[in-house]
Motif scaffolding. Structure first.
Motif, short mmCIF file in Angstrom:
data_model
loop_
_atom_site.label_atom_id
_atom_site.label_comp_id
_atom_site.label_asym_id
_atom_site.label_seq_id
_atom_site.Cartn_x
_atom_site.Cartn_y
_atom_site.Cartn_z
N ASP A 194 0.82 -1.21 0.00
CA ASP A 194 0.00 0.00 0.00
C ASP A 194 0.86 1.26 0.00
OD1 ASP A 194 -2.32 -1.46 -0.13
OD2 ASP A 194 -2.97 -1.02 1.93
N GLU A 195 1.96 1.23 0.73
CA GLU A 195 2.87 2.38 0.75
C GLU A 195 3.42 2.66 -0.65
OE1 GLU A 195 7.39 2.83 2.33
OE2 GLU A 195 5.94 2.11 3.81
N ALA A 221 0.56 3.96 -2.97
CA ALA A 221 0.23 5.35 -2.62
C ALA A 221 1.29 6.32 -3.13
CB ALA A 221 0.05 5.48 -1.11
N SER A 222 2.54 5.92 -3.08
CA SER A 222 3.59 6.84 -3.50
C SER A 222 3.69 6.97 -5.02
CB SER A 222 4.95 6.42 -2.91
OG SER A 222 5.38 5.21 -3.45
N TRP A 232 -3.79 10.39 -6.43
CA TRP A 232 -4.80 9.46 -5.90
C TRP A 232 -4.35 8.91 -4.55
CZ3 TRP A 232 -9.48 8.04 -7.94
CH2 TRP A 232 -9.75 8.50 -9.24
N THR A 233 -5.24 8.92 -3.60
CA THR A 233 -4.97 8.20 -2.35
C THR A 233 -5.58 6.80 -2.49
OG1 THR A 233 -7.05 8.91 -1.33
CG2 THR A 233 -5.11 10.34 -1.00
N LEU A 234 -5.13 5.89 -1.67
CA LEU A 234 -5.70 4.53 -1.72
C LEU A 234 -7.20 4.56 -1.48
CD1 LEU A 234 -2.98 2.44 0.12
CD2 LEU A 234 -3.74 2.13 -2.23
N ASP A 235 -7.65 5.41 -0.56
CA ASP A 235 -9.07 5.46 -0.23
C ASP A 235 -9.92 5.97 -1.38
OD1 ASP A 235 -8.52 4.51 2.29
OD2 ASP A 235 -8.52 6.48 3.24
N ARG A 236 -9.36 6.79 -2.27
CA ARG A 236 -10.11 7.33 -3.40
C ARG A 236 -10.19 6.36 -4.57
NH1 ARG A 236 -8.04 12.22 -6.01
NH2 ARG A 236 -9.82 11.89 -7.37
N ARG A 239 -7.81 -0.86 -6.52
CA ARG A 239 -6.88 -0.93 -5.39
C ARG A 239 -6.40 -2.37 -5.18
NH1 ARG A 239 -9.65 2.01 -1.73
NH2 ARG A 239 -10.99 0.29 -1.08
N ARG A 286 -2.79 -4.20 -5.75
CA ARG A 286 -2.12 -4.94 -4.68
C ARG A 286 -1.61 -6.29 -5.19
NH1 ARG A 286 -6.65 -3.44 -0.10
NH2 ARG A 286 -5.56 -1.60 0.74
#
Length: 136
Positions: A62-63, A66-67, A72-76, A82, A86
C-alpha cells in the motif's frame, strides 16, 4: 480463461470482500475456501498464495501504491483497482517466476472486465512506474 488469470480473479474476490468488510484477508480467505466445492480447482493454490502474500506485505504494498499513484490516495481508488494493484505489486516485488509485463497486463485485463473505463489506463501507468522502481 488461463489458470493464473482464474487464480488472480479468485484472489481479487477475496481481497475485495476483505476490503469492503474491513476484515483481515486471511480470515476472509478461510471462509472462502470452506465455501468452494471439493475437489478444489488446480489454480486455487496460486490464488491462496496471492492472498497470503498480499496480506503478509500489505503495508509495504500500500505504501508503494500510494507513492506512485500520483494524485490518488488509496481510499479514493475504486476497490477493484486498489486490489488489482495490490495483487500486481505483490507479483512485481515478490514472485520471481512472473515477468513484470505479465503481472501488469493481467491486472489491466481484469480491470477491463471488472472496473471503470479509466481503470486499465490508470493501472497500467501506476504499475509501469512501480515496475521501473522494482527493477532498480
Amino acid at each position: 480463461m488461463p489458470a493464473r488469470r482464474k487464480a488472480r480473479k479468485r484472489a481479487l474476490d477475496v481481497l475485495y470482500e476483505a476490503d469492503l468488510r474491513d476484515r483481515p484477508p486471511v480470515e476472509v480467505l478461510a471462509g472462502y475456501l470452506e465455501r468452494i466445492a471439493k475437489p478444489h480447482p488446480e489454480h486455487l493454490g496460486y490464488a491462496v498464495s496471492l492472498v497470503e502474500g498480499v496480506a503478509q506485505h500489505l503495508d509495504r504494498i500500500d505504501e508503494i501504491i500510494a507513492s506512485y499513484a500520483e494524485g490518488w490516495t488509496l481510499d479514493r481508488m475504486p476497490v477493484i483497482d486498489r486490489n488489482l494493484a495490490r495483487i500486481a505489486v505483490y507479483e512485481l516485488l515478490y514472485v520471481d517466476d512472473i515477468d513484470d509485463p505479465v503481472a501488469i497486463s493481467e491486472a489491466v485485463e481484469l480491470a477491463k472486465q471488472m472496473s471503470t473505463d479509466d481503470s486499465p489506463r490508470f493501472l497500467n501507468g501506476v504499475l509501469g512506474r512501480i515496475a521501473e522502481y522494482a527493477t532498480r
